[in-house]
Design an enzyme around this catalytic site. Structure first.
Site, PDB file in Angstrom:
ATOM      1  N   ARG A 125       0.858  -1.188   0.000  1.00  0.00           N
ATOM      2  CA  ARG A 125       0.000   0.000   0.000  1.00  0.00           C
ATOM      3  C   ARG A 125       0.888   1.230   0.000  1.00  0.00           C
ATOM      4  O   ARG A 125       2.107   1.136   0.144  1.00  0.00           O
ATOM      5  CB  ARG A 125      -0.943   0.000   1.205  1.00  0.00           C
ATOM      6  CG  ARG A 125      -0.263   0.209   2.539  1.00  0.00           C
ATOM      7  CD  ARG A 125      -1.267   0.323   3.670  1.00  0.00           C
ATOM      8  NE  ARG A 125      -0.617   0.642   4.941  1.00  0.00           N
ATOM      9  CZ  ARG A 125      -1.225   0.706   6.112  1.00  0.00           C
ATOM     10  NH1 ARG A 125      -2.511   0.474   6.206  1.00  0.00           N
ATOM     11  NH2 ARG A 125      -0.562   0.998   7.203  1.00  0.00           N
ATOM     12  N   GLU A 164      -3.013   8.425   6.829  1.00  0.00           N
ATOM     13  CA  GLU A 164      -1.644   8.514   7.348  1.00  0.00           C
ATOM     14  C   GLU A 164      -0.652   8.980   6.287  1.00  0.00           C
ATOM     15  O   GLU A 164       0.274   8.251   5.914  1.00  0.00           O
ATOM     16  CB  GLU A 164      -1.218   7.166   7.937  1.00  0.00           C
ATOM     17  CG  GLU A 164      -2.017   6.781   9.168  1.00  0.00           C
ATOM     18  CD  GLU A 164      -1.472   5.564   9.897  1.00  0.00           C
ATOM     19  OE1 GLU A 164      -0.807   4.740   9.254  1.00  0.00           O
ATOM     20  OE2 GLU A 164      -1.717   5.429  11.106  1.00  0.00           O
ATOM     21  N   GLU A 317      -7.581   6.105  15.342  1.00  0.00           N
ATOM     22  CA  GLU A 317      -7.255   4.671  15.328  1.00  0.00           C
ATOM     23  C   GLU A 317      -6.524   4.304  16.605  1.00  0.00           C
ATOM     24  O   GLU A 317      -5.693   5.058  17.106  1.00  0.00           O
ATOM     25  CB  GLU A 317      -6.322   4.331  14.159  1.00  0.00           C
ATOM     26  CG  GLU A 317      -6.954   4.324  12.804  1.00  0.00           C
ATOM     27  CD  GLU A 317      -5.942   3.892  11.739  1.00  0.00           C
ATOM     28  OE1 GLU A 317      -4.978   3.179  12.074  1.00  0.00           O
ATOM     29  OE2 GLU A 317      -6.111   4.302  10.584  1.00  0.00           O
ATOM     30  N   GLU A 365      -3.091  -7.688   7.137  1.00  0.00           N
ATOM     31  CA  GLU A 365      -3.463  -7.365   8.512  1.00  0.00           C
ATOM     32  C   GLU A 365      -4.424  -8.381   9.111  1.00  0.00           C
ATOM     33  O   GLU A 365      -5.177  -8.062  10.033  1.00  0.00           O
ATOM     34  CB  GLU A 365      -4.008  -5.935   8.564  1.00  0.00           C
ATOM     35  CG  GLU A 365      -2.871  -4.946   8.354  1.00  0.00           C
ATOM     36  CD  GLU A 365      -3.286  -3.496   8.355  1.00  0.00           C
ATOM     37  OE1 GLU A 365      -4.445  -3.204   8.012  1.00  0.00           O
ATOM     38  OE2 GLU A 365      -2.430  -2.660   8.676  1.00  0.00           O
ATOM     39  N   LYS A 366      -4.376  -9.613   8.608  1.00  0.00           N
ATOM     40  CA  LYS A 366      -5.313 -10.617   9.132  1.00  0.00           C
ATOM     41  C   LYS A 366      -5.006 -10.971  10.589  1.00  0.00           C
ATOM     42  O   LYS A 366      -5.868 -11.476  11.294  1.00  0.00           O
ATOM     43  CB  LYS A 366      -5.328 -11.874   8.252  1.00  0.00           C
ATOM     44  CG  LYS A 366      -4.014 -12.622   8.151  1.00  0.00           C
ATOM     45  CD  LYS A 366      -4.187 -13.852   7.261  1.00  0.00           C
ATOM     46  CE  LYS A 366      -2.923 -14.680   7.168  1.00  0.00           C
ATOM     47  NZ  LYS A 366      -1.861 -14.024   6.360  1.00  0.00           N
ATOM     48  N   HIS A 368      -4.196  -8.663  12.823  1.00  0.00           N
ATOM     49  CA  HIS A 368      -4.412  -7.455  13.640  1.00  0.00           C
ATOM     50  C   HIS A 368      -5.749  -7.587  14.353  1.00  0.00           C
ATOM     51  O   HIS A 368      -6.727  -8.035  13.773  1.00  0.00           O
ATOM     52  CB  HIS A 368      -4.418  -6.228  12.721  1.00  0.00           C
ATOM     53  CG  HIS A 368      -4.234  -4.929  13.437  1.00  0.00           C
ATOM     54  ND1 HIS A 368      -5.205  -4.372  14.229  1.00  0.00           N
ATOM     55  CD2 HIS A 368      -3.188  -4.069  13.462  1.00  0.00           C
ATOM     56  CE1 HIS A 368      -4.760  -3.223  14.711  1.00  0.00           C
ATOM     57  NE2 HIS A 368      -3.540  -3.017  14.270  1.00  0.00           N
TER      58      HIS A 368
HETATM   59  C1  GAL Z   1      -2.464   2.280  10.736  1.00  0.00           C
HETATM   60  C2  GAL Z   1      -3.260   2.339   9.453  1.00  0.00           C
HETATM   61  C3  GAL Z   1      -4.350   1.306   9.411  1.00  0.00           C
HETATM   62  C4  GAL Z   1      -3.820  -0.008   9.861  1.00  0.00           C
HETATM   63  C5  GAL Z   1      -3.262   0.137  11.254  1.00  0.00           C
HETATM   64  C6  GAL Z   1      -2.752  -1.157  11.832  1.00  0.00           C
HETATM   65  O1  GAL Z   1      -1.189   2.740  10.513  1.00  0.00           O
HETATM   66  O2  GAL Z   1      -3.810   3.614   9.265  1.00  0.00           O
HETATM   67  O3  GAL Z   1      -4.842   1.236   8.097  1.00  0.00           O
HETATM   68  O4  GAL Z   1      -2.832  -0.413   8.978  1.00  0.00           O
HETATM   69  O5  GAL Z   1      -2.195   1.026  11.218  1.00  0.00           O
HETATM   70  O6  GAL Z   1      -2.209  -0.965  13.124  1.00  0.00           O
END
Ligand code: GAL
Length: 687
Positions: A125, A164, A317, A365-366, A368
């Site tokens: 990404r 970000e 977030e 990110e599976k 996360h």
């Molecule tokens: C942030 C991002 C999210 C996700 C998250 C995971 O940096 O904006 O899309 O990747 O981290 O911790």
């Protein structure tokens, strides 16, 4: 800091949204990763959890525009309608952080190039080049299409531009942009050559075209070039943000526009970005395994509030459990998730949003965590999510309220960048480490501080701490001097004011613009081979890595070196002035106990009160409007006396005389002066 009105229209207040919804609760939702049959279940679960806002579309560009110019937005119509019908508001994202593969395939120069000339591949990404006209055209196109279609959609209550921002590209297109930026900044090549000191090592430029970004080079690069490139890279991304923000503002006036910042992130000067956002949003990922996790999150919260001029901000977030990008991802317990979320609210956030709502089953990110784990709603984590949603609804009294702060902690991106340049006297003066170490005693004493840039309005603060303002712009000198001149306290840390705004040494005894204020001056920076004993008003300590050869000039010494080459040299100097103001310069990298003594000395000199006094160590206290938050960061249960009769908003219970705050527990106490008194509420809790 005043919020500026940008050309694209007026800033839209967050209050219009939060006065209706209360604390915003929810997070990123990626319906494009799921079968549409799952969407109604998601919305129903959101409602049950008390979720009132989700961010949609952040990484959905390839689902919205699968081929150049062919839009497929029917699914998004359905998603927004579902959410609206379910009473969940939408923070709609422009998906421009991650272009679909067709863009790079068709326009190879739309992808970024690193310092060594390697072009980024698709398959991850954030690979775009911010200067690429192809990327920019495509980004405007998809953002414009969303704005046109959903600008007045009743579900869309906030806009989220990209994600970000933080790309840095060294390609030829960016090199052209860098040259144009330099022409505006310096006006002429002569001025640039002077600013960068290009007479050194035969670097003098005779034509703008000769200048390149700081790509891989054989040896140490010109620090002025590097510093300007950092500034340029931040401004370039800010331009991208503004372009989309203005599209939104034109079509959806009154709806707040933001993008998620990343705290002390090296690639964007967030203090300069903040005035361009209708509301500051921050992503916070404190590591629950880090003993300093509490401290670091509090510091980042205070940055979010400080750069926004004290306005409420949005925790955009955070993780509900573990992240997936550390080598060893210790999850938050439900209690820690709640504590971190409430800390942000206590420190000024009107939102508690997470990455992400439903855990992905595939992709990078599976692993996360999410508010709704892959294991489903019948989980400890999800039950905690529901309970938290219910208690956040009871925090309406703090929504929109300010967090009083009498202390400013000065942090500046340019100064950080300049201090990071190699080939300095020592690499042990890390700006973020210093900031953290000066913040530590404030945090421990529950003295609330705003983290602000040096060009902020400093007049509201009685104490201004600048742990390491290595570079000081001439334009910022009067505002800093005025702190002492009007009777308040200014404390400068080691290696401060060494450079001017171009990163050149300020000649003369240092810290040149402030020597009269601090009552002393220096002539030599001394990286130490062995620890040096120091003693004085601040106690007896050993300084390990860094000292400065100072002398007093009309001031007094708070610490003096004993023994060795620095014997008798004052390392911390101060002067009290007729104005009642005090200047302090700490020319040493002090150990924690000495830093604590220095900060305590300054807090006492400024007469600053803590948010609450008399609390056991490790109980973090923050006052926000009519509420005093107490957060237990000790890891164990803490007995609290003197809370009898106080009402905890989170449980709506009236507390008894003796209260035990469980590990990671939080109380949100309604204060008697519900109208919100002035800063600080020193004194016994039940006073
Ligand atoms: C942030 C991002 C999210 C996700 C998250 C995971 O940096 O904006 O899309 O990747 O981290 O911790």
């Amino acid at each position: 800091m005043q919020q500026r009105t940008a050309p694209g229209g007026a800033p839209a207040p967050l209050a219009a949204l939060t006065s209706e919804l209360g604390v915003l609760y929810g997070g990123d939702w990626s319906p494009e990763q799921w079968d549409p049959a799952v969407w109604p279940e998601d919305v129903a679960l959101m409602r049950e959890a008390g979720v009132n806002l989700v961010t949609v579309g952040v990484f959905a560009w390839s689902s919205m525009e699968p081929e150049e110019g062919r839009l497929e937005l029917g699914w998004l119509d359905t998603v927004l309608d579902h959410l609206h019908a379910g009473g969940v508001a939408v923070d709609l994202a422009t998906p421009t952080a991650s272009p679909p593969p067709w863009l790079a395939h068709r326009y190879p120069t739309s992808s970024a190039v690193d310092r060594s000339g390697v072009r980024m591949a698709v398959g991850s990404r954030n690979h775009f080049c911010p200067s690429s006209p192809d990327y920019r055209r495509a980004a405007r196109g998809i953002a414009g299409a969303l704005v046109e279609r959903y600008g007045s959609h009743p579900a869309v209550r906030m806009w989220h531009i990209g994600n970000e921002f933080g790309q840095v590209c060294f390609c030829d297109l960016c090199a052209d942009g860098f040259r144009r930026w330099l022409q505006v900044r310096h006006g002429s090549l002569d001025a640039l050559n002077a600013a960068w000191g290009t007479a050194f090592w035969s670097q003098r430029y005779a034509d703008w075209q000769e200048i390149v970004p700081p790509r891989v080079a054989p040896y140490i690069r010109n620090p002025g070039q590097s510093l300007d490139h950092r500034r340029f890279a931040s401004d370039l991304l800010l331009g991208l943000y503004r372009e989309q923000r203005d599209l939104v503002r034109a079509a959806a006036p009154g709806v707040p526009v933001t993008t998620n910042l990343m705290g002390f992130h090296p690639h964007t000067d967030d203090a300069r970005w903040a005035p361009e956002l209708d509301v500051v949003s921050e992503d916070h990922y404190p590591d629950p395994a880090d003993p300093d996790g509490h401290l670091l999150q509090a510091l980042q919260d205070d940055l979010a509030r400080g750069i926004g001029g004290g306005r409420p901000w949005v925790q955009m977030e955070q993780a509900a459990g573990g992240v997936n990008w550390r080598p060893h991802n210790v999850p938050k317990t439900p209690a820690r998730m709640r504590l971190d979320s409430l800390r942000a609210v206590a420190r000024g956030s009107d939102a508690s949003l997470f990455f992400q709502w439903r855990q992905s089953l595939a992709g990078a990110e599976k692993w996360h965590s999410a508010l709704l784990p892959a294991a489903g709603p019948d989980t400890r984590l999800h039950r905690a999510v529901r309970a938290h949603g219910a208690e956040l609804r009871r925090l309406r009294p703090v929504v929109g309220a300010r967090v009083p702060a009498e202390v400013a902690l000065v942090f500046d991106w340019s100064s950080w960048w300049a201090a990071q340049e190699p080939a300095a006297p020592s690499d042990r003066l890390d700006v973020l480490d210093l900031l953290r170490e000066w913040y530590r005693p404030l945090h421990a004493a529950n003295v609330t501080a705003d983290v602000v840039p040096p060009w902020a309005d400093l007049t509201p603060y009685r104490l201004v701490l600048a742990p390491q303002l290595h570079l000081v712009e001439d334009a910022d000198v009067p505002g800093l001097r005025a702190v002492v001149e009007r009777g308040d306290v200014l404390v400068l840390g080691p290696w401060s004011a060494a450079l001017d705004g171009h990163g050149r040494l300020r000649p003369g005894r240092f810290p040149a613009p402030f020597t009269d204020l601090v009552g002393g001056s220096g002539e030599e920076y001394v990286p130490l081979a062995a620890p040096v004993a120091v003693e004085g008003v601040l106690g007896a300590h050993r300084v390990g890595d860094w000292a400065e050869r100072l002398r007093t000039d009309g001031g007094e010494a708070l610490l003096v070196a004993r023994g060795g080459d620095l014997d008798g040299v004052p390392l911390v100097v101060t002067r009290r002035h007729a104005s009642g103001g005090t200047g302090v310069y700490a020319g040493a990298l002090l150990p924690p106990a000495a830093t604590g003594a220095l900060v305590a000395h300054a807090v006492a000199a400024a007469g600053v009160a803590p948010a609450a006094a008399g609390l056991p160590a490790g109980v973090e206290a923050v006052r926000r409007g009519p509420v005093l938050f107490l957060l237990n960061t000790t890891g164990g249960p803490v007995p609290l006396d003197g809370l009898g009769g106080r009402r905890d908003l989170l449980t709506d219970a009236v507390l008894g005389r003796r209260q035990v705050l469980e590990p990671d527990g939080v109380l949100a106490l309604a204060t008697s002066d519900a109208a919100g008194a002035g800063p600080g509420t020193a004194g016994p809790l039940d006073g």
